[in-house]
Design an enzyme around this catalytic site. Sequence first.
Site, mmCIF file in Angstrom:
data_model
loop_
_atom_site.group_PDB
_atom_site.id
_atom_site.type_symbol
_atom_site.label_atom_id
_atom_site.label_comp_id
_atom_site.label_asym_id
_atom_site.label_seq_id
_atom_site.Cartn_x
_atom_site.Cartn_y
_atom_site.Cartn_z
ATOM 1 N N GLY A 193 34.451 -4.325 20.156
ATOM 2 C CA GLY A 193 34.409 -2.870 20.271
ATOM 3 C C GLY A 193 35.821 -2.354 20.198
ATOM 4 O O GLY A 193 36.599 -2.550 21.116
ATOM 5 N N HIS A 194 36.178 -1.788 19.057
ATOM 6 C CA HIS A 194 37.541 -1.289 18.899
ATOM 7 C C HIS A 194 37.514 0.227 19.045
ATOM 8 O O HIS A 194 36.837 0.905 18.290
ATOM 9 C CB HIS A 194 38.092 -1.662 17.525
ATOM 10 C CG HIS A 194 38.087 -3.135 17.271
ATOM 11 N ND1 HIS A 194 38.725 -4.027 18.098
ATOM 12 C CD2 HIS A 194 37.510 -3.871 16.307
ATOM 13 C CE1 HIS A 194 38.545 -5.251 17.633
ATOM 14 N NE2 HIS A 194 37.806 -5.179 16.551
ATOM 15 N N GLN A 239 38.078 -9.849 19.057
ATOM 16 C CA GLN A 239 38.246 -10.596 20.308
ATOM 17 C C GLN A 239 39.725 -10.986 20.476
ATOM 18 O O GLN A 239 40.588 -10.281 19.982
ATOM 19 C CB GLN A 239 37.334 -11.833 20.358
ATOM 20 C CG GLN A 239 35.853 -11.491 20.548
ATOM 21 C CD GLN A 239 35.104 -11.242 19.253
ATOM 22 O OE1 GLN A 239 35.348 -11.900 18.247
ATOM 23 N NE2 GLN A 239 34.197 -10.295 19.253
ATOM 24 N N ASP A 288 40.481 -6.947 23.843
ATOM 25 C CA ASP A 288 40.692 -5.606 24.398
ATOM 26 C C ASP A 288 42.178 -5.273 24.542
ATOM 27 O O ASP A 288 42.572 -4.525 25.429
ATOM 28 C CB ASP A 288 39.988 -5.448 25.763
ATOM 29 C CG ASP A 288 38.537 -5.857 25.689
ATOM 30 O OD1 ASP A 288 37.873 -5.456 24.721
ATOM 31 O OD2 ASP A 288 38.074 -6.589 26.587
ATOM 32 N N LYS A 321 43.738 -3.676 19.708
ATOM 33 C CA LYS A 321 43.897 -4.017 18.281
ATOM 34 C C LYS A 321 43.398 -2.886 17.389
ATOM 35 O O LYS A 321 44.001 -2.583 16.364
ATOM 36 C CB LYS A 321 43.109 -5.296 17.942
ATOM 37 C CG LYS A 321 43.556 -6.511 18.696
ATOM 38 C CD LYS A 321 42.649 -7.685 18.414
ATOM 39 C CE LYS A 321 41.246 -7.510 18.958
ATOM 40 N NZ LYS A 321 41.151 -7.460 20.419
#
Length: 443
Positions: free
Chosen positions: A40-41, A223, A13, A16
């Site tokens: 989750g980007h 991650q 988080d 990225k």
Amino acid sequence: MSNIVVLGTQWGDEGKGKIVDVLTPAFDIVARYQGGHNAGHTVYIGGKKIVLHAIPSGILHPGTLCVIGNGVVLDPRAFLDELLALRQVTAVDETRIAISGHAHLILPYHRVAERLSEEALGERRIGTTCRGIGPAYVDKAARRGIRVCDLLDPAELKEKIEANTAEKNVLFRALGADPLDAAAIVEEYRAYAASIKGYIRDVSALLESQMRQGKSVLFEGAQGTLLDMDHGTYPFVTSSNSTAGGACTGLGVGPTRIDAVLGVTKTYTTRVGAGPFPTELHDETGLLLGRQGDEFGATTGRPRRCGWFDAVAVAYANRVNGVDKLILTKPDVLDVLDEIPVCTDYFYKGSRLDVFPAEPPILEKVEPRFQTMRGWHTPLRLARVWTDLPSAFLDYLKLIEDLTGAEVAAVSTGVERSDTLFRDDRLAGLVDLDKVRAAMAAE
Ligand code: GDP
């Protein structure tokens, strides 16, 4: 043309997704090498929020080829849902996405197995997203996994699904859970085969031929380093190698093809799920960081635990990844603070530790020592070029560089692409900033 890895140096988080999206115009290909759709980007374009899970963040730039490597575990249903959602904002077809036939599939029994395992762990649960990712990697290591290429052979697919489901059902029954219907799974996955087969490629060969033609690749980590299965805070980790080496094994690319590693680092620290977190704040300031930074999981909506920047942890991440430069994100979240502590050292049983102890029983007991910096009290987001940045912030940045041993090459000051400042020519030779800036200006 350079090929670079962009990865997170903390517990994920770090932002990225935004950074990969910003840098993509300088690359021909964005390749994801590990993890599943638990990542989750979040990317904002013109105020519109787009959350990517399995598909590389480069997809939002037409013309970029996005690759999903063998190191990824793929849930076909989630992938197809993501494609549908993406098609509302950009054109996506089989010329834009390549999936390795050697990527392992997530099956319904993986989700059930993960839920049962987390329930059984009770207080000691890992805090996973229960999307079946860990159990899919377990089956991969146990040599009974089902791969994307198996979708192309209906008889083989049926045999494998039946054998695996029968084996899992023994466990599910023993634990009081309902058994799964293998025939229904076979039918479901045969239907996915038709939708996915056009995307399946030999990814290693594809990347090699593209690189030989002078095309550049951005390898995208999911991650963060401290969640890496080998180098993270095991067992509170993800089930794959999120560190730089994963880019090679997760795509079939040799280390000699990689020119640099960029570490995306949040200006403070967050962590989702369980596990040790030395600089965690349990007070009002922690809640303030969470609110200011909108620290709620992109995949699960869970509030993230927040704390001060941990230079011991990031120095460790820089070492295990061979980070060349850092990209600092979210300093704007700290705009309102008078004073900002930075963790400089850990003490354990009265002695200073020379290295980051990734073992949870030690990490839980370390005593972090801090150096307090003055706040900048300026909305950083208003800065449009590097020289607009206030001196108090540059002092903070210098401390981070000194403590972690890596230079900061860029700073992100907000969610939009244009909220990104590059520092003179520190990325020269690695990222074509003219292309990045031209794409920003064209918006
Ligand atoms: P990722 O998985 O590393 O891509 O990170 P996430 O998407 O889970 O979380 C990062 C969040 O921070 C996203 O909502 C981004 O839009 C947001 N973000 C990224 N960079 C910045 C920044 O510089 N400032 C602020 N305020 N938010 C940012």
